[in-house]
Design a protein around this motif. Structure first.
Motif, PDB file in Angstrom:
ATOM      1  N   LEU A 150       0.828  -1.094   0.089  1.00 32.03           N
ATOM      2  CA  LEU A 150       0.037  -0.046  -0.111  1.00 32.03           C
ATOM      3  C   LEU A 150       0.851   1.333  -0.130  1.00 32.03           C
ATOM      4  O   LEU A 150       0.389   2.461  -0.270  1.00 32.03           O
ATOM      5  CB  LEU A 150      -0.847   0.233   1.363  1.00 32.03           C
ATOM      6  CG  LEU A 150      -2.043  -0.852   1.245  1.00 32.03           C
ATOM      7  CD1 LEU A 150      -2.806  -1.040   2.605  1.00 32.03           C
ATOM      8  CD2 LEU A 150      -3.161  -0.494   0.009  1.00 32.03           C
ATOM      9  N   GLN A 151       1.968   0.923   0.415  1.00 30.11           N
ATOM     10  CA  GLN A 151       3.158   2.388   0.427  1.00 30.11           C
ATOM     11  C   GLN A 151       3.882   2.362  -0.979  1.00 30.11           C
ATOM     12  O   GLN A 151       4.488   3.368  -1.063  1.00 30.11           O
ATOM     13  CB  GLN A 151       3.907   2.203   1.603  1.00 30.11           C
ATOM     14  CG  GLN A 151       3.161   2.091   2.689  1.00 30.11           C
ATOM     15  CD  GLN A 151       4.358   1.908   3.870  1.00 30.11           C
ATOM     16  OE1 GLN A 151       5.174   2.704   4.107  1.00 30.11           O
ATOM     17  NE2 GLN A 151       4.233   0.871   4.543  1.00 30.11           N
ATOM     18  N   GLN A 152       3.720   1.387  -1.802  1.00 30.47           N
ATOM     19  CA  GLN A 152       4.472   1.528  -2.945  1.00 30.47           C
ATOM     20  C   GLN A 152       3.526   2.211  -4.227  1.00 30.47           C
ATOM     21  O   GLN A 152       2.442   2.692  -4.249  1.00 30.47           O
ATOM     22  CB  GLN A 152       4.794   0.164  -3.434  1.00 30.47           C
ATOM     23  CG  GLN A 152       5.710  -0.643  -2.300  1.00 30.47           C
ATOM     24  CD  GLN A 152       5.681  -2.064  -2.704  1.00 30.47           C
ATOM     25  OE1 GLN A 152       5.602  -2.526  -3.825  1.00 30.47           O
ATOM     26  NE2 GLN A 152       6.249  -2.824  -1.666  1.00 30.47           N
ATOM     27  N   ASP A 153       4.475   2.654  -5.334  1.00 33.23           N
ATOM     28  CA  ASP A 153       3.876   3.327  -6.436  1.00 33.23           C
ATOM     29  C   ASP A 153       2.506   2.848  -7.070  1.00 33.23           C
ATOM     30  O   ASP A 153       1.797   3.747  -7.347  1.00 33.23           O
ATOM     31  CB  ASP A 153       4.929   3.307  -7.562  1.00 33.23           C
ATOM     32  CG  ASP A 153       6.051   4.052  -6.961  1.00 33.23           C
ATOM     33  OD1 ASP A 153       6.178   4.747  -6.080  1.00 33.23           O
ATOM     34  OD2 ASP A 153       7.244   4.203  -7.736  1.00 33.23           O
ATOM     35  N   GLU A 154       2.194   1.567  -7.331  1.00 35.64           N
ATOM     36  CA  GLU A 154       1.121   1.073  -7.723  1.00 35.64           C
ATOM     37  C   GLU A 154       0.041   1.442  -6.947  1.00 35.64           C
ATOM     38  O   GLU A 154      -1.088   1.982  -7.434  1.00 35.64           O
ATOM     39  CB  GLU A 154       1.140  -0.489  -7.928  1.00 35.64           C
ATOM     40  CG  GLU A 154      -0.162  -1.012  -8.704  1.00 35.64           C
ATOM     41  CD  GLU A 154      -0.056  -2.475  -8.811  1.00 35.64           C
ATOM     42  OE1 GLU A 154      -1.049  -2.929  -9.567  1.00 35.64           O
ATOM     43  OE2 GLU A 154       0.996  -3.136  -8.242  1.00 35.64           O
ATOM     44  N   ALA A 155       0.045   1.446  -5.678  1.00 32.00           N
ATOM     45  CA  ALA A 155      -1.227   1.592  -4.885  1.00 32.00           C
ATOM     46  C   ALA A 155      -1.327   3.109  -4.726  1.00 32.00           C
ATOM     47  O   ALA A 155      -2.503   3.651  -4.776  1.00 32.00           O
ATOM     48  CB  ALA A 155      -0.828   0.957  -3.577  1.00 32.00           C
ATOM     49  N   MET A 156       0.070   3.904  -4.650  1.00 33.19           N
ATOM     50  CA  MET A 156      -0.235   5.116  -4.573  1.00 33.19           C
ATOM     51  C   MET A 156      -0.817   5.849  -5.912  1.00 33.19           C
ATOM     52  O   MET A 156      -1.526   6.924  -5.564  1.00 33.19           O
ATOM     53  CB  MET A 156       0.991   5.626  -4.321  1.00 33.19           C
ATOM     54  CG  MET A 156       1.221   7.399  -3.795  1.00 33.19           C
ATOM     55  SD  MET A 156       0.282   7.409  -2.173  1.00 33.19           S
ATOM     56  CE  MET A 156       1.124   6.148  -0.979  1.00 33.19           C
ATOM     57  N   ALA A 157      -0.495   5.427  -6.853  1.00 39.86           N
ATOM     58  CA  ALA A 157      -1.286   6.047  -8.072  1.00 39.86           C
ATOM     59  C   ALA A 157      -2.819   5.634  -8.188  1.00 39.86           C
ATOM     60  O   ALA A 157      -3.490   6.536  -8.716  1.00 39.86           O
ATOM     61  CB  ALA A 157      -0.643   4.984  -9.440  1.00 39.86           C
ATOM     62  N   THR A 158      -3.464   4.471  -7.482  1.00 39.79           N
ATOM     63  CA  THR A 158      -4.664   4.606  -7.325  1.00 39.79           C
ATOM     64  C   THR A 158      -5.202   5.615  -6.376  1.00 39.79           C
ATOM     65  O   THR A 158      -6.224   6.085  -6.546  1.00 39.79           O
ATOM     66  CB  THR A 158      -4.941   2.953  -6.800  1.00 39.79           C
ATOM     67  OG1 THR A 158      -4.515   2.055  -7.777  1.00 39.79           O
ATOM     68  CG2 THR A 158      -6.464   2.935  -6.444  1.00 39.79           C
TER      69      THR A 158
ATOM     70  N   TYR B  32      -7.937   8.931  -6.884  1.00 39.88           N
ATOM     71  CA  TYR B  32      -9.272   9.447  -6.122  1.00 39.88           C
ATOM     72  C   TYR B  32      -9.054  10.753  -5.611  1.00 39.88           C
ATOM     73  O   TYR B  32     -10.088  11.275  -4.819  1.00 39.88           O
ATOM     74  CB  TYR B  32      -9.632   8.481  -5.167  1.00 39.88           C
ATOM     75  CG  TYR B  32      -9.962   7.212  -5.544  1.00 39.88           C
ATOM     76  CD1 TYR B  32     -11.524   6.956  -5.806  1.00 39.88           C
ATOM     77  CD2 TYR B  32      -9.351   6.119  -6.015  1.00 39.88           C
ATOM     78  CE1 TYR B  32     -12.096   5.960  -6.403  1.00 39.88           C
ATOM     79  CE2 TYR B  32     -10.005   4.889  -6.556  1.00 39.88           C
ATOM     80  CZ  TYR B  32     -11.275   5.034  -6.911  1.00 39.88           C
ATOM     81  OH  TYR B  32     -12.021   4.061  -7.155  1.00 39.88           O
ATOM     82  N   GLY B  33      -7.858  11.272  -5.690  1.00 35.52           N
ATOM     83  CA  GLY B  33      -7.703  12.920  -5.120  1.00 35.52           C
ATOM     84  C   GLY B  33      -6.815  12.924  -3.966  1.00 35.52           C
ATOM     85  O   GLY B  33      -6.752  13.953  -3.371  1.00 35.52           O
ATOM     86  N   PHE B  34      -6.435  11.769  -3.396  1.00 34.54           N
ATOM     87  CA  PHE B  34      -5.549  11.700  -2.253  1.00 34.54           C
ATOM     88  C   PHE B  34      -4.019  12.307  -2.622  1.00 34.54           C
ATOM     89  O   PHE B  34      -3.606  11.934  -3.741  1.00 34.54           O
ATOM     90  CB  PHE B  34      -5.487  10.347  -1.550  1.00 34.54           C
ATOM     91  CG  PHE B  34      -6.639  10.070  -1.036  1.00 34.54           C
ATOM     92  CD1 PHE B  34      -6.941  10.332   0.318  1.00 34.54           C
ATOM     93  CD2 PHE B  34      -7.630   9.151  -1.722  1.00 34.54           C
ATOM     94  CE1 PHE B  34      -8.227  10.095   0.842  1.00 34.54           C
ATOM     95  CE2 PHE B  34      -8.645   8.568  -0.886  1.00 34.54           C
ATOM     96  CZ  PHE B  34      -8.936   8.866   0.197  1.00 34.54           C
ATOM     97  N   GLN B  35      -3.523  12.950  -1.716  1.00 33.61           N
ATOM     98  CA  GLN B  35      -1.903  12.962  -2.013  1.00 33.61           C
ATOM     99  C   GLN B  35      -1.138  12.283  -1.147  1.00 33.61           C
ATOM    100  O   GLN B  35      -1.347  11.802  -0.053  1.00 33.61           O
ATOM    101  CB  GLN B  35      -1.641  14.555  -1.452  1.00 33.61           C
ATOM    102  CG  GLN B  35      -2.387  15.603  -2.201  1.00 33.61           C
ATOM    103  CD  GLN B  35      -3.839  16.021  -1.483  1.00 33.61           C
ATOM    104  OE1 GLN B  35      -3.655  16.285  -0.097  1.00 33.61           O
ATOM    105  NE2 GLN B  35      -4.766  16.172  -1.860  1.00 33.61           N
ATOM    106  N   LYS B  36       0.140  12.065  -1.746  1.00 30.50           N
ATOM    107  CA  LYS B  36       1.237  11.000  -0.953  1.00 30.50           C
ATOM    108  C   LYS B  36       1.429  11.847   0.286  1.00 30.50           C
ATOM    109  O   LYS B  36       1.625  13.017   0.362  1.00 30.50           O
ATOM    110  CB  LYS B  36       2.355  10.935  -1.893  1.00 30.50           C
ATOM    111  CG  LYS B  36       3.404   9.883  -1.321  1.00 30.50           C
ATOM    112  CD  LYS B  36       4.582   9.713  -2.162  1.00 30.50           C
ATOM    113  CE  LYS B  36       5.529   8.553  -1.600  1.00 30.50           C
ATOM    114  NZ  LYS B  36       6.552   8.306  -2.519  1.00 30.50           N
ATOM    115  N   GLY B  37       1.483  10.907   1.268  1.00 29.92           N
ATOM    116  CA  GLY B  37       1.606  11.492   2.499  1.00 29.92           C
ATOM    117  C   GLY B  37       3.384  11.957   2.891  1.00 29.92           C
ATOM    118  O   GLY B  37       4.302  11.425   2.183  1.00 29.92           O
ATOM    119  N   GLU B  38       3.456  12.934   3.729  1.00 33.59           N
ATOM    120  CA  GLU B  38       5.183  13.128   3.947  1.00 33.59           C
ATOM    121  C   GLU B  38       5.370  12.871   5.272  1.00 33.59           C
ATOM    122  O   GLU B  38       4.763  12.662   6.171  1.00 33.59           O
ATOM    123  CB  GLU B  38       4.865  14.777   3.999  1.00 33.59           C
ATOM    124  CG  GLU B  38       4.620  15.702   2.653  1.00 33.59           C
ATOM    125  CD  GLU B  38       4.599  17.000   2.760  1.00 33.59           C
ATOM    126  OE1 GLU B  38       4.887  17.458   3.682  1.00 33.59           O
ATOM    127  OE2 GLU B  38       4.443  17.667   1.543  1.00 33.59           O
TER     128      GLU B  38
END
Length: 247
Positions: free
Chosen positions: A229-237, A241-247
């Protein structure tokens, strides 16, 4: 002020299942993640021998259920505070900030033309402002913080219609049971033309909206999913939906 979640790792890796049996993973996830997580589960289960079950609800209610002993392998919260309570109570295995979101004011299309800003909530002719329960629903807590920061909460408190989670708040506006509501931008996007985004809440008007993910067990399949869930494939999904990657 932006809060940071303490991250603790104990060497979780991408490990394989030791048998051909389908393993089960139980997720507790914030209601605002419903659509994104459903899609991610569909993607993940295609290539992994695992059966994933999700219980969606307000982060505060899920936190209480976990602490009271409800079975859960992963916790995806819309609130750092709720995750921190679980970390303290459960001796969580690993946790990190996953994604972020934005708080918005929405309205039915019929009412939207009378609103141009949050300040208009004190004068516009609307019936009911839907908001999440401020003690257990992070979006409700953020919404109250924003209204108080703008100095208008006391003026409109008698118009509040309280929802058990952010998706119920969205439904109130979609069905016309409330003319306006406070939800995440991702929820408003899911609703499409049924609601109109009036304005974003100023970033400094409420706590930063982080979604931490926590690994609660030593279940290998849960650990694998936690990492994926932290990798690129999941992050693209998530980002679709409008979420941004966490910092």
């Amino acid at each position: 002020m932006k809060k940071r979640l303490l991250v603790t790792f104990i060497g979780v890796g991408l490990v394989g299942c030791s048998s051909n049996e389908t393993e089960e993973v139980m997720i507790m996830a914030a209601a605002s993640l419903n659509d994104a997580i459903d899609e991610l589960i569909e993607i993940y289960e295609q290539d992994h021998n695992v059966d994933i079950t999700v219980n969606y609800g307000s982060s505060g209610q899920l936190r209480q259920q976990i602490i009271q002993g409800a079975p859960a392998d992963l916790f995806l919260s819309a609130s750092i505070a709720d995750m921190e309570e679980v970390v303290e109570a459960e001796g969580i295995k690993s946790s990190t900030n996953l994604i972020e979101n934005t708080l918005v004011l929405i309205a039915t299309p019929e009412i939207a033309s009378t609103l141009t800003s949050w300040a208009d909530l004190t004068t516009a002719p609307y019936q009911g402002l839907a908001i999440g329960e401020t003690e257990t629903v992070p979006a409700g807590r953020y919404g109250k913080q924003a209204l108080e920061s703008m100095g208008i909460f006391a003026d409109i408190e008698d118009k509040l219609i309280v929802g058990k989670d952010v998706r119920q708040v969205l439904t109130y506006v979609q069905t016309g049971n409330a003319d306006v509501g406070i939800v995440y931008e991702t929820d408003a996007r899911v609703a499409g033309d049924a609601v109109t985004i009036v304005a974003e809440a100023p970033a400094n008007s409420h706590d930063s909206i982080h979604y931490p993910i926590g690994l609660l067990t030593t279940n290998n399949s849960a650990a694998n999913l936690y990492e994926w869930l932290q990798q690129d494939e999941a992050m693209a999904t998530f980002e679709s939906y409008g979420f941004q990657k966490g910092e």
